[in-house]
Design a protein around this motif. Structure first.
Motif, PDB file in Angstrom:
ATOM      1  N   SER A 665      35.323  59.502  46.384  1.00  0.00           N
ATOM      2  CA  SER A 665      35.632  59.019  47.731  1.00  0.00           C
ATOM      3  C   SER A 665      34.378  58.603  48.491  1.00  0.00           C
ATOM      4  O   SER A 665      34.408  57.655  49.290  1.00  0.00           O
ATOM      5  CB  SER A 665      36.375  60.104  48.524  1.00  0.00           C
ATOM      6  N   MET A 666      33.258  59.291  48.254  1.00  0.00           N
ATOM      7  CA  MET A 666      32.018  59.007  48.980  1.00  0.00           C
ATOM      8  C   MET A 666      31.188  57.902  48.333  1.00  0.00           C
ATOM      9  O   MET A 666      30.570  57.097  49.029  1.00  0.00           O
ATOM     10  CB  MET A 666      31.186  60.287  49.086  1.00  0.00           C
ATOM     11  N   PHE A 667      31.172  57.837  46.993  1.00  0.00           N
ATOM     12  CA  PHE A 667      30.279  56.916  46.300  1.00  0.00           C
ATOM     13  C   PHE A 667      30.973  55.632  45.836  1.00  0.00           C
ATOM     14  O   PHE A 667      30.375  54.559  45.880  1.00  0.00           O
ATOM     15  CB  PHE A 667      29.644  57.603  45.083  1.00  0.00           C
ATOM     16  N   ILE A 668      32.215  55.749  45.379  1.00  0.00           N
ATOM     17  CA  ILE A 668      32.874  54.589  44.779  1.00  0.00           C
ATOM     18  C   ILE A 668      33.875  53.929  45.724  1.00  0.00           C
ATOM     19  O   ILE A 668      33.933  52.696  45.824  1.00  0.00           O
ATOM     20  CB  ILE A 668      33.570  55.000  43.462  1.00  0.00           C
ATOM     21  N   LEU A 669      34.664  54.743  46.429  1.00  0.00           N
ATOM     22  CA  LEU A 669      35.724  54.187  47.267  1.00  0.00           C
ATOM     23  C   LEU A 669      35.217  53.203  48.324  1.00  0.00           C
ATOM     24  O   LEU A 669      35.857  52.159  48.531  1.00  0.00           O
ATOM     25  CB  LEU A 669      36.521  55.318  47.919  1.00  0.00           C
ATOM     26  N   PRO A 670      34.100  53.471  49.033  1.00  0.00           N
ATOM     27  CA  PRO A 670      33.639  52.487  50.034  1.00  0.00           C
ATOM     28  C   PRO A 670      33.438  51.093  49.448  1.00  0.00           C
ATOM     29  O   PRO A 670      33.811  50.089  50.071  1.00  0.00           O
ATOM     30  CB  PRO A 670      32.322  53.089  50.533  1.00  0.00           C
ATOM     31  N   SER A 671      32.878  51.019  48.249  1.00  0.00           N
ATOM     32  CA  SER A 671      32.663  49.718  47.612  1.00  0.00           C
ATOM     33  C   SER A 671      33.986  49.053  47.252  1.00  0.00           C
ATOM     34  O   SER A 671      34.148  47.836  47.411  1.00  0.00           O
ATOM     35  CB  SER A 671      31.810  49.894  46.349  1.00  0.00           C
ATOM     36  N   VAL A 672      34.946  49.843  46.780  1.00  0.00           N
ATOM     37  CA  VAL A 672      36.259  49.296  46.425  1.00  0.00           C
ATOM     38  C   VAL A 672      36.978  48.804  47.678  1.00  0.00           C
ATOM     39  O   VAL A 672      37.596  47.728  47.674  1.00  0.00           O
ATOM     40  CB  VAL A 672      37.095  50.359  45.688  1.00  0.00           C
ATOM     41  N   LEU A 673      36.906  49.576  48.763  1.00  0.00           N
ATOM     42  CA  LEU A 673      37.529  49.149  50.027  1.00  0.00           C
ATOM     43  C   LEU A 673      36.915  47.849  50.524  1.00  0.00           C
ATOM     44  O   LEU A 673      37.625  46.946  51.001  1.00  0.00           O
ATOM     45  CB  LEU A 673      37.376  50.245  51.089  1.00  0.00           C
ATOM     46  N   LEU A 674      35.609  47.766  50.421  1.00  0.00           N
ATOM     47  CA  LEU A 674      34.911  46.555  50.859  1.00  0.00           C
ATOM     48  C   LEU A 674      35.355  45.352  50.023  1.00  0.00           C
ATOM     49  O   LEU A 674      35.634  44.275  50.555  1.00  0.00           O
ATOM     50  CB  LEU A 674      33.396  46.755  50.738  1.00  0.00           C
ATOM     51  N   ALA A 675      35.445  45.549  48.704  1.00  0.00           N
ATOM     52  CA  ALA A 675      35.833  44.455  47.812  1.00  0.00           C
ATOM     53  C   ALA A 675      37.286  44.031  48.026  1.00  0.00           C
ATOM     54  O   ALA A 675      37.629  42.856  47.832  1.00  0.00           O
ATOM     55  CB  ALA A 675      35.622  44.880  46.366  1.00  0.00           C
ATOM     56  N   CYS A 676      38.139  44.964  48.436  1.00  0.00           N
ATOM     57  CA  CYS A 676      39.577  44.679  48.582  1.00  0.00           C
ATOM     58  C   CYS A 676      39.984  44.359  50.019  1.00  0.00           C
ATOM     59  O   CYS A 676      41.180  44.140  50.270  1.00  0.00           O
ATOM     60  CB  CYS A 676      40.400  45.870  48.084  1.00  0.00           C
ATOM     61  N   GLU A 677      39.035  44.322  50.938  1.00  0.00           N
ATOM     62  CA  GLU A 677      39.391  44.188  52.356  1.00  0.00           C
ATOM     63  C   GLU A 677      40.186  42.921  52.641  1.00  0.00           C
ATOM     64  O   GLU A 677      41.172  42.949  53.392  1.00  0.00           O
ATOM     65  CB  GLU A 677      38.124  44.230  53.214  1.00  0.00           C
ATOM     66  N   LYS A 678      39.804  41.807  52.052  1.00  0.00           N
ATOM     67  CA  LYS A 678      40.535  40.551  52.277  1.00  0.00           C
ATOM     68  C   LYS A 678      41.961  40.656  51.742  1.00  0.00           C
ATOM     69  O   LYS A 678      42.908  40.140  52.349  1.00  0.00           O
ATOM     70  CB  LYS A 678      39.799  39.391  51.621  1.00  0.00           C
ATOM     71  N   LEU A 679      42.120  41.332  50.599  1.00  0.00           N
ATOM     72  CA  LEU A 679      43.452  41.545  50.039  1.00  0.00           C
ATOM     73  C   LEU A 679      44.285  42.422  50.965  1.00  0.00           C
ATOM     74  O   LEU A 679      45.469  42.146  51.196  1.00  0.00           O
ATOM     75  CB  LEU A 679      43.335  42.191  48.657  1.00  0.00           C
ATOM     76  N   PHE A 680      43.673  43.481  51.503  1.00  0.00           N
ATOM     77  CA  PHE A 680      44.375  44.353  52.450  1.00  0.00           C
ATOM     78  C   PHE A 680      44.863  43.553  53.649  1.00  0.00           C
ATOM     79  O   PHE A 680      45.979  43.739  54.142  1.00  0.00           O
ATOM     80  CB  PHE A 680      43.463  45.476  52.937  1.00  0.00           C
ATOM     81  N   SER A 681      44.007  42.679  54.132  1.00  0.00           N
ATOM     82  CA  SER A 681      44.326  41.896  55.327  1.00  0.00           C
ATOM     83  C   SER A 681      45.556  41.029  55.106  1.00  0.00           C
ATOM     84  O   SER A 681      46.364  40.838  56.025  1.00  0.00           O
ATOM     85  CB  SER A 681      43.122  41.027  55.711  1.00  0.00           C
ATOM     86  N   LYS A 682      45.737  40.537  53.865  1.00  0.00           N
ATOM     87  CA  LYS A 682      46.855  39.642  53.566  1.00  0.00           C
ATOM     88  C   LYS A 682      48.133  40.398  53.206  1.00  0.00           C
ATOM     89  O   LYS A 682      49.229  39.839  53.302  1.00  0.00           O
ATOM     90  CB  LYS A 682      46.481  38.715  52.414  1.00  0.00           C
ATOM     91  N   THR A 683      48.000  41.653  52.777  1.00  0.00           N
ATOM     92  CA  THR A 683      49.172  42.395  52.278  1.00  0.00           C
ATOM     93  C   THR A 683      49.527  43.600  53.148  1.00  0.00           C
ATOM     94  O   THR A 683      50.302  44.447  52.731  1.00  0.00           O
ATOM     95  CB  THR A 683      48.921  42.877  50.841  1.00  0.00           C
TER      96      THR A 683
END
Length: 697
Positions: A665-683
């Motif tokens: 959650s501390m090391f990997i999740l922030p990068s995944v959230l950042l990479a998926c942010e545009k997808l989140f915005s659309k869905t």
């Protein structure tokens, strides 16, 4: 409505604390009057042949609870005296030895070979008495009878059997459990004092959760009984998963204090503001525990109900009792402060965000090997493997195997109308099955030329009763071995050929059913917990894709956690993967939710993606680390001192899982959230804006 209730709860803190203390009295009564079940095999579904056979053994033959007493180097006349004393023990139904078949002055060689081998060891000459109890193997009367029998015996005597293993398990667990709780509390307090600024607040948290644990154990009385595994881990798990809620409420209270002159109003506002978040956060944990209720092995329902109830009681205690404790102790909480040892994560998070593509790649690459490792982790089902090798019952079990080649005993129950010729034919076929040592049946005790009227009544009752006949079959294979399971399949085919209503029971048959059920349970409960938590997170974030990413992150943590034994070559108890799969997901997905919620809040405040994820990580890391350390300390302490492997392994795996989930959650999740942010915005619905903001535009 919520505002009024919150205000009411904060007006009379002393009264609420008094009521909370008074409720400890019925809770103590309930806890003391809740029966503890130490027999895991009793949680098998009632529709199985092995379970049905166990009921017949108990109700008809009084043989569901039995034991074998091995005696070394004792004159036969003294063995006979000991046997007579054992029969006089309260709750002992019978004790069978060669003296029930012939006078002990007659040479042993006259006995038929099968009977001689059943009562005398070929290797050492030791003899064995078969003991039957009146009640079931895990009942209090049977436990008392075992103590009384042991009091009659000396160092030449070794008492073996599944009931004896249950007795030693109970004694060991009851001795260890107070130490579990004390060590978990001490280690949790130390963890909180290192990560929090107040010396007093950790004690307040522990007191608040202590009320919740007491109420949970008290209300278990309405369930009738709980398993010893549930009793051992329930308080520890409740401490670990409920700490988040306490921390969240008090953090919100500290924020609200700046807005109100009266700290009671600040707490009321904190309760109101935290309620929805706490309800949503606890929902995922409750869903994880309730998924265990889908197990056919009823032990899952036992753990699931107790823990789901514990989370609900924990939330109510955090919202009702904890506010009063904090209000009353507000001054010492904020007076006695110190610097924490939690580092500033700003530089680390800047590095993670700068190299977010690398961490996303790590996230994707780890999935396949982690999944493979956890899928190939070996488990064991033999329950005596969970106990120390120096326990008297385990020593006696090993002696029984070595000297009598009796690693396990099967009980075959057939209809008494089966002709003697067919019964003899069936017994001869069973004797030829690989691994079968002896087959003891009524016709072997009697013989073709002995009139039925000459047979002692206790021998008749041991073999034939109420239209049923029982055969006792000794195997050289231990329960849960592949050879034993194949042996049971062959025996089942044979006996069903002669009597379609016949059943096989005993530890081996029940363990075989346990293996078949547990493999299905693991899959079903995992799918259910994932589906339930996906739904809850989807509702929370109003998104199709956010729940998939968050659950994937925690599932990766679970794969790594359960894959670790594969890499080290460790074999773990069968129940561990099922419990971890549901509990780790339900309890630690909160870490991912916290990070994502803060990320969404920073985006809604107007920050760009990069700045938002940095701010979210800096704000969430401290809470995630504190929560994970408390969960780790509460469970790791138990794993250090427990001698019962099933409890030790569950707790050590939960401890490791809490840390792995926190690191992901501390090391990997922030990068995944950042990479998926545009997808989140659309869905997602209102991902960057609130509904109110949209309506104003």
């Amino acid at each position: 409505m919520l505002k009024k209730i919150a205000r009411m709860l904060t007006r009379s803190p002393a009264t609420i604390i008094l009521i909370a203390v008074l409720l400890l009295v019925p809770s103590l009564y309930g806890a003391l009057n809740t029966k503890i079940n130490y027999d895991i095999l009793s949680y098998l579904p009632p529709d199985l042949d092995s379970t049905k056979g166990q009921i017949i053994l108990e109700d008809t033959f009084h043989n569901a609870a039995s034991a074998m007493l091995i005696i070394d180097g004792m004159p036969e006349k003294d063995v006979e005296k000991l046997k007579e004393k054992i029969i006089q023990v309260e709750n002992v139904n019978d004790a069978i030895w060669v003296s029930d078949l012939m006078d002990i002055s007659i040479p042993q060689q006259i006995l038929p070979q099968e009977l001689h081998d059943a009562f005398y060891s070929k290797k050492t000459g030791s003899t064995m008495i078969m003991i039957k109890f009146d009640d079931s193997g895990a009942s209090a009367p049977t436990m008392k009878a075992i103590d009384d029998i042991r009091a009659l015996c000396n160092k030449q005597c070794f008492l073996s059997g599944f009931s004896i293993i249950i007795k030693d398990t109970r004694d060991l667990a009851d001795g260890e459990m107070p130490l579990y709780t004390v060590l978990a509390v001490i280690m949790s307090i130390v963890a909180m004092m290192l990560t929090m600024e107040s010396w007093i607040l950790p004690l307040v948290y522990i007191i608040g959760i202590g009320f919740a644990v007491a109420y949970n154990f008290g209300t278990n009385m309405f369930l009738g009984q709980i398993s010893y595994v549930t009793k051992a881990i329930a308080a520890i798990l409740q401490l670990g998963v409920s700490m988040d809620y306490s921390i969240f409420l008090v953090d919100r209270y500290d924020e609200e204090k700046e807005k109100f002159a009266d700290r009671r109003d600040a707490m009321a506002s904190a309760i109101e503001g935290a309620f929805i978040s706490l309800a949503g956060s606890s929902g995922t944990t409750i869903a994880g525990f309730l998924a265990l209720c889908a197990m056919r092995l009823l032990l899952g329902r036992d753990i699931g109900i107790v823990m789901a109830k514990g989370v609900i009681i924990g939330i109510l205690t955090v919202l009702i009792v904890l506010p009063s404790l904090v209000i009353q102790l507000d001054k010492p909480i904020h007076r006695w402060r110190h610097r924490t040892l939690v580092p500033d994560f700003t530089r680390l998070n800047n590095f993670i965000v700068k190299h977010h593509r690398v961490f996303v790649t790590i996230f994707l690459v780890l999935f396949l090997p982690a999944f493979y490792a956890q899928s190939n982790t070996k488990v064991y089902y033999n329950l005596d493997e969970t106990l120390p090798k120096d326990l008297p019952s385990i020593v006696a079990t090993n002696k029984l195997k070595d000297e009598f080649n009796m690693a396990s005993t099967h009980f075959v129950i057939v209809d008494d109308t089966l002709p003697a010729a067919k019964l003899t034919s069936m017994a001869k076929e069973v004797e030829k099955v690989d691994g079968i040592e002896t087959v003891l049946a009524y016709n072997k005790f009697v013989g073709p030329s002995v009139p039925d009227s000459f047979i002692p009544q206790n021998i008749k009752d041991a073999c034939k009763k109420n239209g049923k006949q029982m055969l006792m079959i000794n195997s050289r294979y231990k329960a849960a071995m592949d050879e034993e399971n194949r042996q049971i399949d062959e025996m089942t085919a044979i006996i069903k050929k002669y009597d379609p209503t016949a059943v096989i029971t005993g530890e081996g048959a029940m363990t075989k059913d346990l293996i078949e059920i547990a493999s299905v349970d693991f899959t079903v409960t995992n799918y259910l917990s994932i589906a339930a938590i996906l739904l809850l997170v989807a509702i929370c974030f109003k998104s199709f894709t956010v729940p998939i990413v968050l659950v994937a992150a925690i599932e990766l943590s679970i794969f790594i956690n359960l894959g670790a034994p594969y890499l080290t070559g460790e074999v773990i108890p069968f129940i561990t993967p099922t419990v971890i799969g549901c509990v780790q997901l339900g309890a630690t997905v909160d870490y991912a939710i916290l990070m994502t919620t803060r990320f969404q809040e920073e985006l809604r405040s107007g920050l760009d993606r990069i700045s938002a994820i940095k701010a979210a990580a800096n704000a969430a890391d401290r809470s995630i680390l504190t929560s994970a350390l408390v969960f780790f300390c509460a469970t790791f302490g138990v794993s250090l001192i427990s001698k019962i492997e099933i409890i030790k392994n569950i707790c050590s795996t939960l401890a490791r899982g809490a840390i792995i989930s926190a690191l992901v959650s501390m090391f990997i999740l922030p990068s995944v959230l950042l990479a998926c942010e545009k997808l989140f915005s659309k869905t997602s619905y209102h991902w960057k804006t609130t509904g109110a903001a949209v309506s104003k535009q």
